[in-house]
Design a protein around this motif. Sequence first.
Motif, mmCIF file in Angstrom:
data_model
loop_
_atom_site.group_PDB
_atom_site.id
_atom_site.type_symbol
_atom_site.label_atom_id
_atom_site.label_comp_id
_atom_site.label_asym_id
_atom_site.label_seq_id
_atom_site.Cartn_x
_atom_site.Cartn_y
_atom_site.Cartn_z
ATOM 1 N N SER A 3 -59.944 -5.982 -10.075
ATOM 2 C CA SER A 3 -58.554 -6.350 -10.395
ATOM 3 C C SER A 3 -58.406 -7.802 -10.811
ATOM 4 C CB SER A 3 -57.655 -6.069 -9.201
ATOM 5 O OG SER A 3 -58.067 -6.845 -8.090
ATOM 6 N N ASP A 4 -59.318 -8.686 -10.408
ATOM 7 C CA ASP A 4 -59.186 -10.098 -10.760
ATOM 8 C C ASP A 4 -59.975 -10.490 -12.012
ATOM 9 O OD1 ASP A 4 -61.538 -9.642 -9.381
ATOM 10 O OD2 ASP A 4 -61.487 -11.528 -8.288
ATOM 11 N N ALA A 5 -60.446 -9.500 -12.783
ATOM 12 C CA ALA A 5 -61.150 -9.780 -14.036
ATOM 13 C C ALA A 5 -60.163 -10.312 -15.078
ATOM 14 C CB ALA A 5 -61.830 -8.518 -14.557
ATOM 15 N N VAL A 6 -60.601 -11.307 -15.826
ATOM 16 C CA VAL A 6 -59.781 -11.923 -16.872
ATOM 17 C C VAL A 6 -60.163 -11.303 -18.213
ATOM 18 C CG1 VAL A 6 -59.213 -14.086 -18.025
ATOM 19 C CG2 VAL A 6 -59.617 -14.072 -15.560
ATOM 20 N N PHE A 7 -59.177 -10.760 -18.923
ATOM 21 C CA PHE A 7 -59.412 -10.111 -20.214
ATOM 22 C C PHE A 7 -59.151 -11.091 -21.346
ATOM 23 C CE2 PHE A 7 -57.602 -7.963 -23.929
ATOM 24 C CZ PHE A 7 -58.678 -7.188 -24.291
ATOM 25 N N THR A 8 -60.069 -11.148 -22.318
ATOM 26 C CA THR A 8 -59.890 -11.937 -23.542
ATOM 27 C C THR A 8 -60.526 -11.172 -24.702
ATOM 28 O OG1 THR A 8 -61.967 -13.156 -23.186
ATOM 29 C CG2 THR A 8 -59.940 -14.191 -22.374
ATOM 30 N N THR A 9 -60.217 -11.626 -25.915
ATOM 31 C CA THR A 9 -60.919 -11.110 -27.093
ATOM 32 C C THR A 9 -61.775 -12.236 -27.642
ATOM 33 O OG1 THR A 9 -59.069 -11.665 -28.540
ATOM 34 C CG2 THR A 9 -59.160 -9.424 -27.687
ATOM 35 N N GLN A 10 -62.894 -11.863 -28.239
ATOM 36 C CA GLN A 10 -63.843 -12.845 -28.737
ATOM 37 C C GLN A 10 -64.196 -12.484 -30.172
ATOM 38 O OE1 GLN A 10 -67.080 -13.240 -25.996
ATOM 39 N NE2 GLN A 10 -68.373 -14.290 -27.442
ATOM 40 N N HIS A 11 -64.103 -13.422 -31.073
ATOM 41 C CA HIS A 11 -64.436 -13.246 -32.493
ATOM 42 C C HIS A 11 -63.588 -12.169 -33.172
ATOM 43 C CE1 HIS A 11 -67.803 -15.845 -31.661
ATOM 44 N NE2 HIS A 11 -68.299 -14.968 -30.797
ATOM 45 N N GLY A 12 -62.478 -11.801 -32.593
ATOM 46 C CA GLY A 12 -61.579 -10.827 -33.201
ATOM 47 C C GLY A 12 -62.011 -9.384 -33.102
ATOM 48 N N ASP A 13 -63.237 -9.121 -32.629
ATOM 49 C CA ASP A 13 -63.689 -7.730 -32.563
ATOM 50 C C ASP A 13 -64.340 -7.362 -31.235
ATOM 51 O OD1 ASP A 13 -66.026 -9.171 -32.755
ATOM 52 O OD2 ASP A 13 -66.949 -7.858 -34.241
ATOM 53 N N THR A 14 -64.431 -8.292 -30.305
ATOM 54 C CA THR A 14 -65.104 -8.050 -29.040
ATOM 55 C C THR A 14 -64.106 -8.152 -27.887
ATOM 56 O OG1 THR A 14 -67.128 -9.011 -29.933
ATOM 57 C CG2 THR A 14 -66.994 -8.797 -27.543
ATOM 58 N N LEU A 15 -64.094 -7.143 -27.031
ATOM 59 C CA LEU A 15 -63.264 -7.151 -25.831
ATOM 60 C C LEU A 15 -64.118 -7.686 -24.692
ATOM 61 C CD1 LEU A 15 -61.797 -3.561 -26.210
ATOM 62 C CD2 LEU A 15 -60.867 -5.703 -27.094
ATOM 63 N N ARG A 16 -63.545 -8.598 -23.901
ATOM 64 C CA ARG A 16 -64.332 -9.260 -22.865
ATOM 65 C C ARG A 16 -63.550 -9.345 -21.562
ATOM 66 N NH1 ARG A 16 -68.124 -14.308 -23.473
ATOM 67 N NH2 ARG A 16 -68.197 -15.016 -21.319
ATOM 68 N N TRP A 17 -64.176 -8.917 -20.475
ATOM 69 C CA TRP A 17 -63.629 -9.067 -19.125
ATOM 70 C C TRP A 17 -64.605 -9.939 -18.359
ATOM 71 C CZ3 TRP A 17 -63.515 -4.561 -21.830
ATOM 72 C CH2 TRP A 17 -62.285 -3.942 -21.996
ATOM 73 N N GLU A 18 -64.082 -10.958 -17.682
ATOM 74 C CA GLU A 18 -64.969 -11.892 -16.983
ATOM 75 C C GLU A 18 -64.412 -12.255 -15.617
ATOM 76 O OE1 GLU A 18 -67.278 -16.078 -17.878
ATOM 77 O OE2 GLU A 18 -65.837 -15.329 -19.317
ATOM 78 N N ILE A 19 -65.314 -12.367 -14.659
ATOM 79 C CA ILE A 19 -64.986 -12.849 -13.320
ATOM 80 C C ILE A 19 -65.957 -13.977 -13.009
ATOM 81 C CG2 ILE A 19 -64.918 -12.328 -10.864
ATOM 82 C CD1 ILE A 19 -64.437 -9.456 -11.541
ATOM 83 N N SER A 20 -65.441 -15.100 -12.574
ATOM 84 C CA SER A 20 -66.326 -16.190 -12.179
ATOM 85 C C SER A 20 -65.802 -16.841 -10.912
ATOM 86 C CB SER A 20 -66.462 -17.215 -13.306
ATOM 87 O OG SER A 20 -65.204 -17.794 -13.574
ATOM 88 N N LYS A 21 -66.705 -17.357 -10.130
ATOM 89 C CA LYS A 21 -66.389 -18.075 -8.902
ATOM 90 C C LYS A 21 -66.978 -19.468 -9.014
ATOM 91 C CE LYS A 21 -64.706 -14.658 -6.380
ATOM 92 N NZ LYS A 21 -63.376 -14.633 -5.891
ATOM 93 N N SER A 22 -66.278 -20.451 -8.467
ATOM 94 C CA SER A 22 -66.823 -21.806 -8.463
ATOM 95 C C SER A 22 -67.904 -21.901 -7.392
ATOM 96 C CB SER A 22 -65.717 -22.825 -8.175
ATOM 97 O OG SER A 22 -65.283 -22.708 -6.828
#
Length: 74
Positions: A3-22
């Motif tokens: 649920s805490d994944a961040v959704f973005t698009t990359q290069h206009g054609d790639t869907l990206r979900w990312e989770i990172s911790k410090s």
Amino acid sequence: MPSDAVFTTQHGDTLRWEISKSNTDVAYGKSDYEDGLIMIVPSLDHEITLDMNYFMNKNKYIREIDIISPAQAY
């Protein structure tokens, strides 16, 4: 998908979900956590994906231990 994944698009054609911790969150956290990313390049005809990369890691909290100083060990 966590649920805490961040959704973005990359290069206009790639869907990206990312989770990172410090590093601080990981060092002082006392619970399980997930990190990593998922990248999908959908096909133009909406059938199967052209490319998919799955780099998710489930990290399990095991235990907390006390670490003594070198002087205490001596």
